[in-house]
Design a protein around this motif. Structure first.
Motif, PDB file in Angstrom:
ATOM      1  N   GLN A 106     -17.595 -90.309   6.166  1.00 55.21           N
ATOM      2  CA  GLN A 106     -17.215 -91.342   7.125  1.00 55.21           C
ATOM      3  C   GLN A 106     -16.249 -92.335   6.494  1.00 55.21           C
ATOM      4  O   GLN A 106     -15.263 -92.758   7.132  1.00 55.21           O
ATOM      5  CB  GLN A 106     -18.476 -92.066   7.625  1.00 55.21           C
ATOM      6  CG  GLN A 106     -18.207 -93.135   8.661  1.00 55.21           C
ATOM      7  CD  GLN A 106     -17.610 -92.580   9.944  1.00 55.21           C
ATOM      8  OE1 GLN A 106     -17.927 -91.453  10.332  1.00 55.21           O
ATOM      9  NE2 GLN A 106     -16.737 -93.346  10.574  1.00 55.21           N
ATOM     10  N   LYS A 107     -16.488 -92.687   5.247  1.00 54.23           N
ATOM     11  CA  LYS A 107     -15.608 -93.626   4.571  1.00 54.23           C
ATOM     12  C   LYS A 107     -14.221 -93.022   4.362  1.00 54.23           C
ATOM     13  O   LYS A 107     -13.202 -93.709   4.556  1.00 54.23           O
ATOM     14  CB  LYS A 107     -16.217 -94.026   3.226  1.00 54.23           C
ATOM     15  CG  LYS A 107     -15.440 -95.121   2.509  1.00 54.23           C
ATOM     16  CD  LYS A 107     -16.215 -95.627   1.310  1.00 54.23           C
ATOM     17  CE  LYS A 107     -15.471 -96.797   0.659  1.00 54.23           C
ATOM     18  NZ  LYS A 107     -16.233 -97.346  -0.471  1.00 54.23           N
ATOM     19  N   ASP A 127     -22.057 -90.576   4.254  1.00 58.26           N
ATOM     20  CA  ASP A 127     -21.379 -91.868   4.120  1.00 58.26           C
ATOM     21  C   ASP A 127     -19.970 -91.714   3.569  1.00 58.26           C
ATOM     22  O   ASP A 127     -19.022 -92.362   4.051  1.00 58.26           O
ATOM     23  CB  ASP A 127     -22.202 -92.782   3.214  1.00 58.26           C
ATOM     24  CG  ASP A 127     -23.542 -93.146   3.815  1.00 58.26           C
ATOM     25  OD1 ASP A 127     -23.708 -92.958   5.035  1.00 58.26           O
ATOM     26  OD2 ASP A 127     -24.443 -93.595   3.060  1.00 58.26           O
ATOM     27  N   GLN A 139     -27.266 -88.004   2.345  1.00 58.35           N
ATOM     28  CA  GLN A 139     -26.886 -89.300   2.891  1.00 58.35           C
ATOM     29  C   GLN A 139     -25.559 -89.774   2.320  1.00 58.35           C
ATOM     30  O   GLN A 139     -24.681 -90.268   3.050  1.00 58.35           O
ATOM     31  CB  GLN A 139     -27.988 -90.323   2.608  1.00 58.35           C
ATOM     32  CG  GLN A 139     -27.721 -91.713   3.175  1.00 58.35           C
ATOM     33  CD  GLN A 139     -27.668 -91.722   4.682  1.00 58.35           C
ATOM     34  OE1 GLN A 139     -28.384 -90.969   5.332  1.00 58.35           O
ATOM     35  NE2 GLN A 139     -26.817 -92.559   5.241  1.00 58.35           N
TER      36      GLN A 139
END
Length: 625
Positions: free
Chosen positions: A267-268, A264, A260
């Motif tokens: 994407q960040k 994240d 996860q």
């Protein structure tokens, strides 16, 4: 034991009072009797005959030396008298040294009672009562029932003669001395039977009860110790099992959270890269728009000679590259560095929940020692970018025919570019009107759209539309020719149309303007022209690398964040590997504990089996007897 010098011929020789060999009262004489003459001897029974209970004052020594290992005591009384105090004292001493000794009482010489048959039963009852009281009340070695079964009335001499007769093949009653022989003989046989039973039971207890009790004690202690060890191992195993379950859950949770966090963070990083690319592109475009201000700040002396001009261009390129870089760093570097550090701190915080604190501290320390503060590098490279710049420092009159035609044609092109969409829209509107479709928007556009790009006839006084048209044609012809012939042709036409006075005045004004501009064409004007041309050229070139520069900056940010995240991922991987190794160690320990538990169960079962076997043995052979 005392060894006699002269061998004994028979027992009477030693028992005779006239014997020359004098023995101490505590001396022990061993007599080896043939086993075939006595069945008890075949069972390794040893008979010890005492010299009497009142022959010495050292009674305790005699008891300690010869009676502590005795299983059965046989008290031979004289039935013609009562039990003496010395005999009672002897057995009181024995009962103090031994716990509940087995005692049989033989009232010998009972054959003498046959001479007084009228008081035989009363005497027998009196002797029996005294013997039972002695065993039960004084010695307390048995109850009344057992004591009654251990009191006998016999005649040893009579029984000996009966056995001698039996050995000869005669009936035993031939050895009778007095009446009632058969009763006394049966009494002696009953004594022998009960004596044999008692000696057997006593031997079993003597040889096995102590070992059985010791075995039960050892097996009980062993079972208690094994139960204690098994309980401790069970507690330790449960603790290790809880650690294993906790570690397994942590590993699974770490892997799930790591997936996860990876999504994240990717994407960040992607969002941040796009933001950086957009910010750098915007800032660079703004700096390109302000490029003239940056070039005006360049104060190096200007000279149009080729050698000096090359140095000037090289320094100007360096100034532009340095200025643009410093301006971009001032506008972006601090904000971008803060964003990168914030993203790195967020990554570290997200990883804080995945790895132990110690490993995270070590990882953060290593990362701080290994990485430098992030700084954006802007690769503009103006030297190569503007290497093809070619300046044009020749004097050009701003009101020359060529310049005016170029300005005029440039304006016409601009207006045509602007009017092309409107004309296309108008044509569409006209087409719609022809097909019977009228749009209010198109009608408004028709009113606003100019029909002709040429000035109206009233703009030039005294020039008819035909003359203006002719002048335009010749002007265009002169532009196309770009020569003296075209200029003379235009001048002739203008002389014919507007007159020589106006033409001379215009020529004089034109010459003054030309002279002013020619005199004003100094090094400063050349420098301004050079910088203006450089601004146009550099703007065009820099706009070509806006996307490349912004992509390069975003790539730097992406590389910095990706490397930080990769180091943190390696830290998590190391922690996961350590946890897996610890899990393997726990599994090995659990397997060892389970194996030990199985061995302890086997040993405990063996101890229980031995305990049960000993209980059965005592029940069958000791307690029951």
């Amino acid at each position: 034991m005392i060894l006699l010098v002269n061998p004994l011929q028979n027992i009477k020789q030693l028992a005779n009072a006239l014997c020359q060999e004098k023995l101490c009262e505590s001396s022990l004489v061993r007599i080896f009797w043939p086993r075939e003459r006595c069945s008890l001897l075949r069972d390794d029974v040893v008979f010890v005959d005492s010299p009497g209970v009142d022959v010495s004052a050292n009674l305790d020594d005699w008891i300690d030396n010869h009676c502590l290992n005795a299983d059965v005591f046989v008290l031979v009384l004289n039935a013609e008298s009562t039990m003496t105090r010395a005999e009672k004292q002897f057995f009181h001493t024995v009962s103090q040294k031994l716990s509940k000794p087995n005692i049989f009482i033989l009232n010998n010489r009972w054959d003498a009672s046959a001479n007084e048959p009228e008081c035989q039963e009363s005497v027998k009852s009196q002797h029996t009562e005294r013997c039972i009281d002695f065993l039960t009340k004084e010695l307390k070695v048995s109850n009344e029932k057992e004591a009654a079964e251990r009191v006998f009335f016999v005649s040893a001499r009579e029984t000996l003669q009966a056995r001698i007769e039996e050995a000869k093949g005669n009936p035993p009653h031939m050895g009778a001395i007095a009446e009632g022989f058969q009763i006394r003989y049966f009494e002696f046989q009953d004594f022998e039977r009960k004596f044999e039973e008692c000696i057997s039971q006593s031997a079993v207890k003597t040889k096995f009860q102590q070992h059985s009790s010791r075995g039960k004690s050892v097996s009980g202690d062993m079972r208690s110790m094994l139960d204690n060890i098994y309980e401790r191992i069970t507690i330790f195993r449960n603790l290790k099992q809880d650690q294993k379950n906790l570690l397994t859950d942590r590993i699974q949770g770490t892997e799930t959270q790591m997936m996860q966090v990876t999504r994240d963070m990717k994407q960040k990083i992607h969002t941040m890269v796009e933001e950086v690319e957009e910010k750098v592109s915007k800032a660079l475009n703004e700096e390109i728009w302000r490029l003239g201000v940056l070039i005006d700040e360049f104060n190096m002396p200007f000279h149009p000679e080729r050698l000096v001009l090359n140095i000037y261009k090289k320094e100007l390129n360096a100034h532009v590259e340095s200025g643009l870089g410093s301006n971009l760093r001032a506008r972006l570097s601090i904000a971008l560095a803060m964003n990168v550090e914030s993203a790195q701190a967020d990554m570290t915080d997200r990883m804080h929940a995945l790895v132990p604190n110690e490993q995270l501290i070590v990882s953060s320390t290593k990362m701080a020692l290994r990485s430098q503060p992030f700084e954006m590098l802007y690769s503009l490279n103006c030297q190569n970018l503007c290497a093809d710049f070619q300046e044009d420092l020749e004097f050009k009159f701003s009101w020359g025919i060529t310049a005016m035609i170029q300005r005029f044609t440039g304006k016409v092109r601009e207006r045509s570019k602007k009017s092309q969409p409107a004309l296309a829209h108008r044509q569409t509107s006209v087409g719609q009107q022809q097909h019977g479709v009228v749009s209010p928007v198109s009608s408004q556009m028709d009113d606003a759209t100019p029909v002709c790009l040429l000035p109206s006839p009233g703009l030039v006084a005294g020039i008819t539309p035909e003359q203006l048209s002719l002048i335009s044609r010749f002007a265009i012809t002169s532009v196309g020719g770009q020569g003296t012939m075209g200029g003379l042709l235009v001048a002739g036409i203008m002389l014919k149309t507007i007159g020589w006075r106006v033409l001379v005045g215009v020529g004089a004004l034109y010459g003054c303007i030309y002279l002013y501009e020619r005199l004003s064409w100094t090094n400063s004007a050349k420098e301004r022209t050079f910088k203006s041309q450089y601004v146009q050229h550099a703007t065009k070139k820099l706009k070509m690398i806006v996307d490349l520069t912004s992509a390069n900056c975003s790539h730097q940010v992406q590389q910095e964040l990706s490397s930080t995240f990769a180091r943190l991922c390696r830290t998590v991987d190391t922690a996961t590997t350590d946890m897996n190794e610890e899990l393997k160690t726990l599994e090995v320990q659990l397997n060892l504990l389970e194996s030990n538990q199985k061995q302890l169960k086997l040993l405990r079962n063996k101890a229980n089996y031995i305990q049960n076997e000993l209980d059965i043995f005592e029940h069958n052979y000791i307690t029951t007897q």
